[in-house]
Design an enzyme around this catalytic site. Sequence first.
Site, PDB file in Angstrom:
ATOM      1  N   GLY A 165      43.892  35.504  36.607  1.00 12.86           N
ATOM      2  CA  GLY A 165      42.577  35.543  35.980  1.00 12.86           C
ATOM      3  C   GLY A 165      42.508  34.556  34.827  1.00 12.86           C
ATOM      4  O   GLY A 165      41.485  33.890  34.621  1.00 12.86           O
ATOM      5  N   SER A 166      43.602  34.427  34.098  1.00 14.31           N
ATOM      6  CA  SER A 166      43.651  33.478  32.982  1.00 14.31           C
ATOM      7  C   SER A 166      43.423  32.054  33.478  1.00 14.31           C
ATOM      8  O   SER A 166      42.679  31.281  32.869  1.00 14.31           O
ATOM      9  CB  SER A 166      45.007  33.553  32.269  1.00 14.31           C
ATOM     10  OG  SER A 166      45.213  34.833  31.738  1.00 14.31           O
TER      11      SER A 166
ATOM     12  N   ASN B   6      37.903  44.374  28.268  1.00 17.67           N
ATOM     13  CA  ASN B   6      39.190  44.935  28.647  1.00 17.67           C
ATOM     14  C   ASN B   6      39.701  46.004  27.680  1.00 17.67           C
ATOM     15  O   ASN B   6      40.513  46.826  28.054  1.00 17.67           O
ATOM     16  CB  ASN B   6      40.237  43.835  28.815  1.00 17.67           C
ATOM     17  CG  ASN B   6      40.231  42.841  27.685  1.00 17.67           C
ATOM     18  OD1 ASN B   6      39.207  42.224  27.399  1.00 17.67           O
ATOM     19  ND2 ASN B   6      41.352  42.690  27.019  1.00 17.67           N
TER      20      ASN B   6
ATOM     21  N   SER C  51      41.082  38.979  39.064  1.00 15.60           N
ATOM     22  CA  SER C  51      42.537  38.967  39.141  1.00 15.60           C
ATOM     23  C   SER C  51      43.041  40.124  39.996  1.00 15.60           C
ATOM     24  O   SER C  51      42.593  41.262  39.837  1.00 15.60           O
ATOM     25  CB  SER C  51      43.117  39.065  37.728  1.00 15.60           C
ATOM     26  OG  SER C  51      44.519  39.141  37.781  1.00 15.60           O
TER      27      SER C  51
ATOM     28  N   HIS D 136      45.938  41.755  40.163  1.00 17.24           N
ATOM     29  CA  HIS D 136      46.777  42.857  39.655  1.00 17.24           C
ATOM     30  C   HIS D 136      45.998  43.894  38.854  1.00 17.24           C
ATOM     31  O   HIS D 136      46.539  44.928  38.489  1.00 17.24           O
ATOM     32  CB  HIS D 136      47.963  42.316  38.848  1.00 17.24           C
ATOM     33  CG  HIS D 136      47.662  41.839  37.467  1.00 17.24           C
ATOM     34  ND1 HIS D 136      47.903  42.621  36.355  1.00 17.24           N
ATOM     35  CD2 HIS D 136      47.156  40.686  36.999  1.00 17.24           C
ATOM     36  CE1 HIS D 136      47.562  41.943  35.267  1.00 17.24           C
ATOM     37  NE2 HIS D 136      47.104  40.760  35.636  1.00 17.24           N
TER      38      HIS D 136
ATOM     39  N   CYS E 171      48.739  42.687  20.124  1.00 15.70           N
ATOM     40  CA  CYS E 171      48.595  41.913  21.351  1.00 15.70           C
ATOM     41  C   CYS E 171      49.981  41.634  21.892  1.00 15.70           C
ATOM     42  O   CYS E 171      50.986  41.996  21.297  1.00 15.70           O
ATOM     43  CB  CYS E 171      47.800  40.640  21.108  1.00 15.70           C
ATOM     44  SG  CYS E 171      48.730  39.373  20.279  1.00 15.70           S
TER      45      CYS E 171
HETATM   46  C1  PLP Z   1      43.733  40.866  32.454  1.00 20.24           C
HETATM   47  C2  PLP Z   1      42.551  40.083  32.079  1.00 20.24           C
HETATM   48  C3  PLP Z   1      42.542  38.683  32.178  1.00 20.24           C
HETATM   49  C4  PLP Z   1      43.761  37.912  32.585  1.00 20.24           C
HETATM   50  O1  PLP Z   1      44.104  38.086  33.925  1.00 20.24           O
HETATM   51  P1  PLP Z   1      45.587  37.673  34.370  1.00 20.24           P
HETATM   52  O2  PLP Z   1      45.552  37.675  35.857  1.00 20.24           O
HETATM   53  O3  PLP Z   1      46.498  38.730  33.810  1.00 20.24           O
HETATM   54  O4  PLP Z   1      45.847  36.336  33.789  1.00 20.24           O
HETATM   55  C5  PLP Z   1      41.391  38.008  31.852  1.00 20.24           C
HETATM   56  N1  PLP Z   1      40.295  38.652  31.455  1.00 20.24           N
HETATM   57  C6  PLP Z   1      40.247  39.992  31.360  1.00 20.24           C
HETATM   58  C7  PLP Z   1      38.988  40.654  30.942  1.00 20.24           C
HETATM   59  C8  PLP Z   1      41.377  40.744  31.649  1.00 20.24           C
HETATM   60  O5  PLP Z   1      41.327  42.075  31.526  1.00 20.24           O
END
Ligand code: PLP
Length: 381
Positions: A77-78, A145, A193, A195, A318
Amino acid sequence: MWNNNNNKTIYLDNAATTKVSDSVLEGIMPYLQNEYGNPSSLYKLGQSGSRAVTKARESVAAALNCAPAEVYFTGSGSESNNWILHDKNHVIMSEFEHHAVLHSVRGKTSLLPVYDNGLIKVEDLEKTLSENKDVDFVTIMTANNEIGTIQPISDIGAVCKKAGVLFHTDAVQAVGNIPIDVQKMNTGALSLSAHKLHGTKGVGVLYAKKGIKLPPFIYGGAQERGRRAGTENVAGIVGLGIAIEEATRDIEAKNAALLKKRERIYNEVMKIEKVRLNGDLSKRLANNLNFSFEGIEGEALLLQLDLKGIAASSGSACTSGSLDPSHVLLALGLPHEIAHGSLRISMSRYTTDDEVDYFLKELPPIVEKLRAMSPIWNNNE
Ligand SMILES: *Cc1c(COP(=O)(O)O)cnc(C)c1O
């Protein structure tokens, strides 16, 4: 009352990551064992991998209501957030975006305030857009989040559409938890993402509407239509395809069950003195609650819960181990000492009533014990 004598983890941290579902695990095993061909190879073994990636792309497209050609697989997601943001000149975003959004703009950023209910105001966006004619991008997360609040995404998208500015949403917390439809949401780009929805770690998606400018992000081979090189994470992608189908099926039934559990937790925890809920109670994900307990450090609370086998999270630290209070809670206007003492509970479809009971039994004495030890709390008396 169930006693957790077998030291099972009571996992209440699904906003951090989720367990891989049984069907995901079963579905990806062949691609880790016999079906290991490179999808770019022309022989049968390669084509089997290629077909599996195509099928997963179709599953993701169906879940988002877009075309398969608008789905780009990424490493997280990052990465999806970084990719869509890296070449923008002036970006409007909320104060409490994920760090993968906040830290990836190279150009100018205009931050929209978040109010104490954990929501932005569409009027603020309209005003900022009209005052800044150089804005070329808006990004607002679908669901936060830490506090789980859900933004008025289709209204935000409609404002951006009218202004002719590309709108992206970080929907990493939202996909699988609320219905997603990129057409109704008026969004030109979206990140998710695997996971966070019972897929595996290290695979994500960037949805990018046909016709928007999307320069390549990783250079090399022709994967992902020449825009994101690197041999595909076939197993992870297959798993994401299964996970997203599973997670987006029967969202209403799943949320009805989660809301019952959430209401029980909310009612019980609010009986503890000097506790507050962070973020709006109704405009939030069904699996999320975030509380602040006056006079208590979040870390201390987490450690005590961990001793009882309960995994939860605090907004106060964090991953870098920094002791700064959460930027999300500060954005809500909480004073530093309160922003330090928060507890995030995030459930999943696997969370049971027994687990909720156990958590509700263990939490109050821990809060009492920590307050008895706390100099800040004593000074309050
Ligand atoms: C977990 C998360 C991400 C990052 O996703 P990853 O796959 O862990 O890099 C980005 N944005 C939000 C809102 C998240 O909760």
